[in-house]
Design a protein around this motif. Sequence first.
Motif, PDB file in Angstrom:
ATOM      1  N   ARG A  98      -3.594  -0.037   0.836  1.00  0.00           N
ATOM      2  CA  ARG A  98      -4.477  -0.949   0.098  1.00  0.00           C
ATOM      3  C   ARG A  98      -5.949  -0.560   0.217  1.00  0.00           C
ATOM      4  NH1 ARG A  98      -1.437  -6.413   1.802  1.00  0.00           N
ATOM      5  NH2 ARG A  98      -1.087  -5.091   3.596  1.00  0.00           N
ATOM      6  N   SER A  99      -6.322  -0.079   1.413  1.00  0.00           N
ATOM      7  CA  SER A  99      -7.726   0.303   1.596  1.00  0.00           C
ATOM      8  C   SER A  99      -8.060   1.535   0.767  1.00  0.00           C
ATOM      9  CB  SER A  99      -8.007   0.550   3.086  1.00  0.00           C
ATOM     10  OG  SER A  99      -7.842  -0.651   3.808  1.00  0.00           O
ATOM     11  N   GLY A 102      -8.525   0.212  -2.723  1.00  0.00           N
ATOM     12  CA  GLY A 102      -9.838  -0.423  -2.872  1.00  0.00           C
ATOM     13  C   GLY A 102     -10.952   0.601  -3.015  1.00  0.00           C
ATOM     14  N   ASP A 128     -17.732  -3.819  -0.137  1.00  0.00           N
ATOM     15  CA  ASP A 128     -16.500  -4.242   0.541  1.00  0.00           C
ATOM     16  C   ASP A 128     -15.351  -3.324   0.163  1.00  0.00           C
ATOM     17  OD1 ASP A 128     -14.864  -6.010   2.113  1.00  0.00           O
ATOM     18  OD2 ASP A 128     -14.094  -6.829   0.239  1.00  0.00           O
ATOM     19  N   ARG A 129     -15.268  -2.967  -1.124  1.00  0.00           N
ATOM     20  CA  ARG A 129     -14.172  -2.094  -1.573  1.00  0.00           C
ATOM     21  C   ARG A 129     -14.379  -0.646  -1.135  1.00  0.00           C
ATOM     22  NH1 ARG A 129     -10.391  -4.113  -4.781  1.00  0.00           N
ATOM     23  NH2 ARG A 129     -10.732  -6.156  -5.716  1.00  0.00           N
ATOM     24  N   SER A 133     -13.535  -0.514   3.158  1.00  0.00           N
ATOM     25  CA  SER A 133     -12.195   0.097   3.104  1.00  0.00           C
ATOM     26  C   SER A 133     -12.098   1.264   4.069  1.00  0.00           C
ATOM     27  CB  SER A 133     -11.902   0.592   1.683  1.00  0.00           C
ATOM     28  OG  SER A 133     -11.768  -0.486   0.792  1.00  0.00           O
ATOM     29  N   LYS A 136     -11.828  -0.055   7.633  1.00  0.00           N
ATOM     30  CA  LYS A 136     -10.471  -0.513   7.971  1.00  0.00           C
ATOM     31  C   LYS A 136      -9.563   0.675   8.282  1.00  0.00           C
ATOM     32  CE  LYS A 136     -10.584  -4.748   5.117  1.00  0.00           C
ATOM     33  NZ  LYS A 136     -11.899  -4.627   4.485  1.00  0.00           N
ATOM     34  N   LEU A 137      -9.667   1.722   7.469  1.00  0.00           N
ATOM     35  CA  LEU A 137      -8.834   2.908   7.672  1.00  0.00           C
ATOM     36  C   LEU A 137      -9.189   3.605   8.984  1.00  0.00           C
ATOM     37  CD1 LEU A 137      -8.989   4.139   3.981  1.00  0.00           C
ATOM     38  CD2 LEU A 137      -6.904   3.396   5.150  1.00  0.00           C
ATOM     39  N   ASP A 153     -16.334  -5.163   8.746  1.00  0.00           N
ATOM     40  CA  ASP A 153     -16.724  -5.013   7.339  1.00  0.00           C
ATOM     41  C   ASP A 153     -18.241  -5.047   7.175  1.00  0.00           C
ATOM     42  OD1 ASP A 153     -14.054  -4.891   6.684  1.00  0.00           O
ATOM     43  OD2 ASP A 153     -13.936  -6.908   5.830  1.00  0.00           O
ATOM     44  N   TYR A 353      -5.705  -4.839  -3.017  1.00  0.00           N
ATOM     45  CA  TYR A 353      -6.706  -4.749  -1.945  1.00  0.00           C
ATOM     46  C   TYR A 353      -7.093  -6.128  -1.418  1.00  0.00           C
ATOM     47  CZ  TYR A 353     -11.146  -3.985   0.409  1.00  0.00           C
ATOM     48  OH  TYR A 353     -12.156  -3.984   1.338  1.00  0.00           O
ATOM     49  N   TYR A 356      -5.397  -7.783   1.764  1.00  0.00           N
ATOM     50  CA  TYR A 356      -5.424  -7.119   3.083  1.00  0.00           C
ATOM     51  C   TYR A 356      -5.402  -8.180   4.178  1.00  0.00           C
ATOM     52  CZ  TYR A 356      -6.830  -3.982   6.843  1.00  0.00           C
ATOM     53  OH  TYR A 356      -6.872  -3.256   8.009  1.00  0.00           O
ATOM     54  N   ARG A 363      -2.001  -7.153  10.773  1.00  0.00           N
ATOM     55  CA  ARG A 363      -2.417  -5.805  10.375  1.00  0.00           C
ATOM     56  C   ARG A 363      -1.595  -4.752  11.106  1.00  0.00           C
ATOM     57  NH1 ARG A 363      -7.643  -7.931  11.087  1.00  0.00           N
ATOM     58  NH2 ARG A 363      -8.070  -6.636  12.891  1.00  0.00           N
TER      59      ARG A 363
END
Length: 565
Positions: A98-99, A102, A128-129, A133, A136-137, A153, A353, A356, A363
């Motif tokens: 998903r990340s 995004g 944010d996208r 992202s 997060k990854l 974030d 996305y 999430y 997660r």
Amino acid sequence: MKLSDIKDIKKLNIFRKSENFPVASLLVPKRSRKPIRALYNFARSADEIADNPNGFRIHSQAILVKLLESLKNKNEAELPDFAIEFSRLCNKGVFDVRSGVGLLEAFIEDCNIFREYNSWEDTLKYCDRSAASIGKLFLEATHEFDCDIEKADKICMTLQLLNHLQDLKSDYINLKRVYFDRSFFPNREKFLQDKECYEVKEGKGKVLDRIQEMLDRAKNFPEKILSFRVRAELFTIVEICKLLIWKLRKNDVLKKRVELNKFEKLFCLAKGLYFAIIKTAPLKMARVLAETAGSSFIKPLKTMKGERLHDVLSFYAYCKRVDDFADKESSHNPTETLREFFAQTNNIDSLDYDTYPRHPLIREVNLICKKYDIHKNYLLHVINGQIMDISGKMFFPEWGVLDKYCFNVAGCVGVASTRIFGYNEKNSQVIFDFAIKLGRGLQLINILRDVEEDARMGRIYVPKELAVKYNFLVLKPFELSLDYKSYLPRLKGVFAEMAAEAEKSLYSALNLLPEEEKQNMKPAMLMAKVYAKYLQKMKSADFEFERNDITLTTYEKFQIFFNGA
């Protein structure tokens, strides 16, 4: 041209932007560097496709849309070289795809000519996208699931916003992009000047005030990072943000790109290392939840090693947290909490996305499910079982309802756990039946052990059929909890029949297990033996026992865990 034909991304872009953060640096644990490099190659290359000259923007957008579709559909044959390893890591459960989705959606937005944003909120949505992202990854690659994702974030968006300020002039001239709305910079032609006018300086100050506010809310985020190396890396990035804000306030962004020199980067690194040392992170959430639970499951699970041990403890921590919502957090609207948990869990296989998961355990378990091909329905059944608990259904339930409950809270946990233990796929149906029967037996023994404690929570798991048979149907939970010992002699017949059912399920499960799978299922077999010993103790005491009496002595543990008795 096919998407997979794209080999040399450098031919497509105008210029390569420099980064404010170290990429797969020596601070990052060695095991995480390879996935982080795969992530960087994917993100950097996709970004450079988006940064094509204006005349090629439509072509770039088509390439990125195709890349997005191929990533979602796991179509490796259509992917260019730079995306293959990232896609494989998503499929293996290292990254949440998903990340990546995004990130590509943000780059597709960038392909629009004369890109503008109408408000600060729109700019943050883009960040944010894109930046968040990647954050997060990065956290997934370093196995850091226990941190505050909202603060993570904000740190990522702070970095990107600073980068947009650094490139204010070049983005406008080369890419016709302005990432800040006209409330900050009403006259875009001012960016073409050789130095900042009052209007640009004022707008820059307003943006930096917003960025500073964001950073202040999130700057303590690295404190909860578990790995010293990752904690040092992230504290270094926070220090880079602080110093860049200070330099951007002092220097003219239109004269030249404001950057940190080598000395300043070393200064930030030194401060990052210092804060990483003095800000000690808490213990691993999954291990804390699992190992401090006093559960009989932990010692059998610890016979596993390495990654599978970590994953099974994380999965158990998820189940325990769901159980806690029902048992220990009843004063905080547990039904609503569980339904929210259900909604997040239900979306773990979504490619959207915006779905999430925000809870750290969800997660982590999301990626564990992908790694071991565990269907999300097993997680949802666990939550449904706890909803049965707090909905009042577990008050003299019929045998069919009780069996459904055992399937939800124990059988499904068993099925998912066996996927982590590992087994030969040709035995999948046998292992499924083994897990369901074993789960039923273990849960019935738990019920027998916790009758008095469950009554205090308003639950009596005794089947309705037995309550009718032994004339207990009118008994109320509070009556049983207040005067348990006086009711105990009359309940012994009920307990004896439930014990027989538990024993039958337990040994039926063990008899199902093929010889070739006994080593794989060693943790489950040890659980069965521990609980069989518990049941034996309860029967020997004629069901007149204190809960704390149903434990194993050191010698009994030695018999089970070392002699296989």
